[in-house]
Scaffold this motif. Structure first.
Motif, PDB file in Angstrom:
ATOM      1  N   SER A   5      16.296  -8.425  34.121  1.00  0.00           N
ATOM      2  CA  SER A   5      14.979  -8.579  34.326  1.00  0.00           C
ATOM      3  C   SER A   5      13.831  -7.385  33.082  1.00  0.00           C
ATOM      4  CB  SER A   5      14.203  -7.847  35.615  1.00  0.00           C
ATOM      5  OG  SER A   5      13.082  -8.145  36.307  1.00  0.00           O
ATOM      6  N   GLY A   6      12.791  -6.892  33.313  1.00  0.00           N
ATOM      7  CA  GLY A   6      12.515  -6.320  32.372  1.00  0.00           C
ATOM      8  C   GLY A   6      10.607  -6.323  32.899  1.00  0.00           C
ATOM      9  N   GLY A   7      10.515  -5.449  31.418  1.00  0.00           N
ATOM     10  CA  GLY A   7      10.594  -6.270  30.386  1.00  0.00           C
ATOM     11  C   GLY A   7      11.115  -8.110  30.123  1.00  0.00           C
ATOM     12  N   GLU A   8      11.607  -8.411  28.566  1.00  0.00           N
ATOM     13  CA  GLU A   8      12.174  -9.645  28.841  1.00  0.00           C
ATOM     14  C   GLU A   8      13.028  -9.937  28.328  1.00  0.00           C
ATOM     15  OE1 GLU A   8      10.780 -12.735  28.889  1.00  0.00           O
ATOM     16  OE2 GLU A   8      12.686 -13.329  28.026  1.00  0.00           O
TER      17      GLU A   8
ATOM     18  N   THR B  60       7.862  -1.473  31.071  1.00  0.00           N
ATOM     19  CA  THR B  60       8.876  -1.802  29.998  1.00  0.00           C
ATOM     20  C   THR B  60       7.929  -2.686  29.328  1.00  0.00           C
ATOM     21  OG1 THR B  60       8.929  -4.190  31.979  1.00  0.00           O
ATOM     22  CG2 THR B  60       9.776  -1.238  32.334  1.00  0.00           C
ATOM     23  N   LEU B  61       7.316  -2.786  29.500  1.00  0.00           N
ATOM     24  CA  LEU B  61       6.431  -3.605  28.131  1.00  0.00           C
ATOM     25  C   LEU B  61       6.492  -3.126  26.678  1.00  0.00           C
ATOM     26  CD1 LEU B  61       3.484  -5.218  30.007  1.00  0.00           C
ATOM     27  CD2 LEU B  61       5.327  -5.978  30.280  1.00  0.00           C
ATOM     28  N   PRO B  62       6.357  -1.905  26.379  1.00  0.00           N
ATOM     29  CA  PRO B  62       6.748  -1.165  25.359  1.00  0.00           C
ATOM     30  C   PRO B  62       8.054  -1.621  24.999  1.00  0.00           C
ATOM     31  CG  PRO B  62       5.449   0.271  26.355  1.00  0.00           C
ATOM     32  CD  PRO B  62       5.701  -1.196  27.573  1.00  0.00           C
TER      33      PRO B  62
ATOM     34  N   GLY C 129      11.084  -3.774  26.800  1.00  0.00           N
ATOM     35  CA  GLY C 129      10.136  -4.558  25.772  1.00  0.00           C
ATOM     36  C   GLY C 129      10.235  -5.745  26.655  1.00  0.00           C
ATOM     37  N   CYS C 130       8.576  -6.156  25.915  1.00  0.00           N
ATOM     38  CA  CYS C 130       8.019  -7.162  26.461  1.00  0.00           C
ATOM     39  C   CYS C 130       7.029  -7.890  25.633  1.00  0.00           C
ATOM     40  CB  CYS C 130       8.138  -8.294  27.849  1.00  0.00           C
ATOM     41  SG  CYS C 130       7.013 -10.180  28.415  1.00  0.00           S
ATOM     42  N   PRO C 131       7.328  -9.095  24.793  1.00  0.00           N
ATOM     43  CA  PRO C 131       5.896  -9.506  23.081  1.00  0.00           C
ATOM     44  C   PRO C 131       5.029  -9.968  24.776  1.00  0.00           C
ATOM     45  CG  PRO C 131       7.930 -11.241  23.748  1.00  0.00           C
ATOM     46  CD  PRO C 131       8.691 -10.230  24.923  1.00  0.00           C
ATOM     47  N   LEU C 132       4.985 -10.172  25.701  1.00  0.00           N
ATOM     48  CA  LEU C 132       3.760 -10.711  26.388  1.00  0.00           C
ATOM     49  C   LEU C 132       2.861 -10.158  27.073  1.00  0.00           C
ATOM     50  CD1 LEU C 132       5.691 -13.854  28.333  1.00  0.00           C
ATOM     51  CD2 LEU C 132       4.458 -13.508  26.141  1.00  0.00           C
ATOM     52  N   ARG C 133       2.034 -10.589  27.994  1.00  0.00           N
ATOM     53  CA  ARG C 133       1.226  -8.777  28.468  1.00  0.00           C
ATOM     54  C   ARG C 133       0.365  -9.868  29.751  1.00  0.00           C
ATOM     55  NH1 ARG C 133       3.745  -6.236  26.150  1.00  0.00           N
ATOM     56  NH2 ARG C 133       3.320  -4.822  25.111  1.00  0.00           N
ATOM     57  N   CYS C 134       1.324 -10.298  30.450  1.00  0.00           N
ATOM     58  CA  CYS C 134       0.948 -10.695  32.165  1.00  0.00           C
ATOM     59  C   CYS C 134       0.049  -9.511  32.460  1.00  0.00           C
ATOM     60  CB  CYS C 134       1.746 -11.722  32.728  1.00  0.00           C
ATOM     61  SG  CYS C 134       2.899 -12.794  31.901  1.00  0.00           S
ATOM     62  N   ARG C 135      -1.449 -10.269  33.167  1.00  0.00           N
ATOM     63  CA  ARG C 135      -2.270  -9.549  33.250  1.00  0.00           C
ATOM     64  C   ARG C 135      -1.610  -9.385  34.921  1.00  0.00           C
ATOM     65  NH1 ARG C 135      -6.577 -10.078  36.861  1.00  0.00           N
ATOM     66  NH2 ARG C 135      -6.107 -12.580  37.095  1.00  0.00           N
ATOM     67  N   GLY C 136      -1.904  -8.273  35.084  1.00  0.00           N
ATOM     68  CA  GLY C 136      -1.160  -7.764  36.776  1.00  0.00           C
ATOM     69  C   GLY C 136       0.667  -7.483  36.526  1.00  0.00           C
ATOM     70  N   CYS C 137       1.056  -7.631  35.772  1.00  0.00           N
ATOM     71  CA  CYS C 137       2.650  -6.888  35.850  1.00  0.00           C
ATOM     72  C   CYS C 137       2.293  -5.533  36.128  1.00  0.00           C
ATOM     73  CB  CYS C 137       3.192  -7.415  33.818  1.00  0.00           C
ATOM     74  SG  CYS C 137       4.744  -6.414  33.387  1.00  0.00           S
ATOM     75  N   VAL C 138       3.629  -6.483  37.208  1.00  0.00           N
ATOM     76  CA  VAL C 138       4.006  -4.946  37.825  1.00  0.00           C
ATOM     77  C   VAL C 138       4.862  -4.230  37.015  1.00  0.00           C
ATOM     78  CG1 VAL C 138       6.098  -5.799  39.143  1.00  0.00           C
ATOM     79  CG2 VAL C 138       4.667  -4.034  40.302  1.00  0.00           C
TER      80      VAL C 138
ATOM     81  N   PRO D 179       5.601 -17.394  32.987  1.00  0.00           N
ATOM     82  CA  PRO D 179       4.992 -15.794  33.152  1.00  0.00           C
ATOM     83  C   PRO D 179       4.416 -15.973  34.914  1.00  0.00           C
ATOM     84  CG  PRO D 179       3.426 -17.570  31.341  1.00  0.00           C
ATOM     85  CD  PRO D 179       4.906 -18.615  31.989  1.00  0.00           C
ATOM     86  N   TYR D 180       3.770 -14.369  34.152  1.00  0.00           N
ATOM     87  CA  TYR D 180       3.631 -13.820  36.138  1.00  0.00           C
ATOM     88  C   TYR D 180       2.224 -14.656  35.981  1.00  0.00           C
ATOM     89  CZ  TYR D 180       0.802 -11.430  40.028  1.00  0.00           C
ATOM     90  OH  TYR D 180       0.248 -11.168  40.854  1.00  0.00           O
ATOM     91  N   VAL D 181       1.122 -14.922  36.876  1.00  0.00           N
ATOM     92  CA  VAL D 181       0.196 -15.136  36.437  1.00  0.00           C
ATOM     93  C   VAL D 181      -0.562 -14.853  38.027  1.00  0.00           C
ATOM     94  CG1 VAL D 181      -1.724 -17.984  36.718  1.00  0.00           C
ATOM     95  CG2 VAL D 181       0.486 -17.371  35.346  1.00  0.00           C
TER      96      VAL D 181
ATOM     97  N   SER E 164      12.833 -14.680  33.009  1.00  0.00           N
ATOM     98  CA  SER E 164      12.021 -14.932  31.204  1.00  0.00           C
ATOM     99  C   SER E 164      10.478 -15.137  32.022  1.00  0.00           C
ATOM    100  CB  SER E 164      12.815 -16.038  30.859  1.00  0.00           C
ATOM    101  OG  SER E 164      12.223 -15.808  29.296  1.00  0.00           O
ATOM    102  N   GLY E 165       9.541 -14.446  31.211  1.00  0.00           N
ATOM    103  CA  GLY E 165       7.995 -15.156  30.606  1.00  0.00           C
ATOM    104  C   GLY E 165       8.058 -16.692  30.209  1.00  0.00           C
ATOM    105  N   PHE E 166       9.258 -16.533  29.408  1.00  0.00           N
ATOM    106  CA  PHE E 166       9.108 -18.369  28.969  1.00  0.00           C
ATOM    107  C   PHE E 166       9.697 -18.536  29.582  1.00  0.00           C
ATOM    108  CE2 PHE E 166       9.922 -14.797  25.256  1.00  0.00           C
ATOM    109  CZ  PHE E 166       7.973 -15.384  24.860  1.00  0.00           C
TER     110      PHE E 166
HETATM  111  S1  SF4 Z   1       5.370 -10.261  34.421  1.00  0.00           S
HETATM  112 FE1  SF4 Z   1       6.987 -11.122  32.827  1.00  0.00          FE
HETATM  113  S2  SF4 Z   1       6.801 -11.664  31.352  1.00  0.00           S
HETATM  114 FE2  SF4 Z   1       4.887 -11.115  31.915  1.00  0.00          FE
HETATM  115  S3  SF4 Z   1       4.218  -9.267  31.080  1.00  0.00           S
HETATM  116 FE3  SF4 Z   1       5.345  -8.342  32.899  1.00  0.00          FE
HETATM  117  S4  SF4 Z   1       7.482  -8.359  32.109  1.00  0.00           S
HETATM  118 FE4  SF4 Z   1       6.950  -9.436  30.298  1.00  0.00          FE
END
Ligand code: SF4
Length: 214
Positions: free
Chosen positions: A72-75, A42-44, A29-38, A131-133, A103-105
């Motif tokens: 790691s995660g997720g968040e 793990t996001l839901p 689970g992660c509340p963020l949605r970074c484009r290209g998250c690998v 966050p991942y950019v 952390s994405g924060f």
């Molecule tokens: S890169 Fe990290 S912070 Fe960003 S959506 Fe994926 S798990 Fe969440």
């Protein structure tokens, strides 16, 4: 009540997600949605494998070759209370157990966050924040984009931020059932898709979820 954790995956030994040889726990689970998250699986927040803090502490304490754990995660800070309790439980038995988290924060946000987030922060030795950019993707140590920082929060890894900042690569390992799993931060964008395509062409299945031991 002892918190429970929703786990996406766990790995006993890893050398590419933090200092030395360490265990890795990916939370679900992660509340963020970074484009290209690998780690899209793990996001839901639904769908993880539930573990008690005691179960995870027993797991970590039974890994004498691991000098610590990376969350790691997720968040991880979305399950901060459980992870803080986990570190407390482990350190009752292994006081020198190291702790790193992603952390994405940003640190500045977490340090003014909820009490459980600040409690987890106080228990960490190392934090990779932000966050991942995708537009800033780079082959850096333990992180995917140049905006992400490695922050030493205790003296344990204080030397780390000054060491050469090059990718630690990825590790691929075979599960007991013959499936493959991988860990690490890909140095190039699109790595995961390319790896999965090549493995599928050779008849391998990529394993990405936590499974309970029998
Ligand atoms: S890169 Fe990290 S912070 Fe960003 S959506 Fe994926 S798990 Fe969440």
């Amino acid at each position: 009540m002892t918190p429970r954790l929703s786990v996406a995956r766990k790995l006993d030994h890893c050398t590419v997600l933090g200092p030395g040889t360490r265990a890795v726990l990916w939370v679900q689970g992660c509340p963020l949605r970074c484009r290209g998250c690998v780690a899209a699986e793990t996001l839901p927040f639904a769908g993880g494998t539930p573990y008690t803090v005691t179960e995870l502490a027993d797991w970590l304490c039974a890994l004498p070759d691991s000098e610590g754990v990376t969350f790691s995660g997720g968040e991880p800070f979305a399950q901060a209370a459980g992870l803080a309790a986990l570190l407390d439980a482990v350190r009752q038995r292994r006081p020198d157990f190291g702790a790193m988290a992603y952390s994405g924060f940003r640190y500045e946000t977490l340090s003014e966050g909820a009490p459980d987030q600040r409690a987890l922060l106080r228990r960490l030795d190392l934090l990779v924040d932000g966050p991942y950019v995708a537009a800033r993707h780079a082959g850096l140590r333990w992180r995917g984009s140049a905006n992400q920082r490695i922050l030493a929060l205790t003296d344990r890894y204080a030397h780390i931020p000054s060491q050469p900042d090059v990718s630690a690569g990825v590790e691929v390992s075979m599960e007991p059932d013959g499936s493959l799993s991988w860990a690490g931060v890909p140095p190039t964008p699109g790595f995961r898709e390319g790896l999965e395509t090549q493995l599928a062409a050779r008849g391998f299945v990529l394993h990405t979820q936590a499974r309970r031991e029998a």
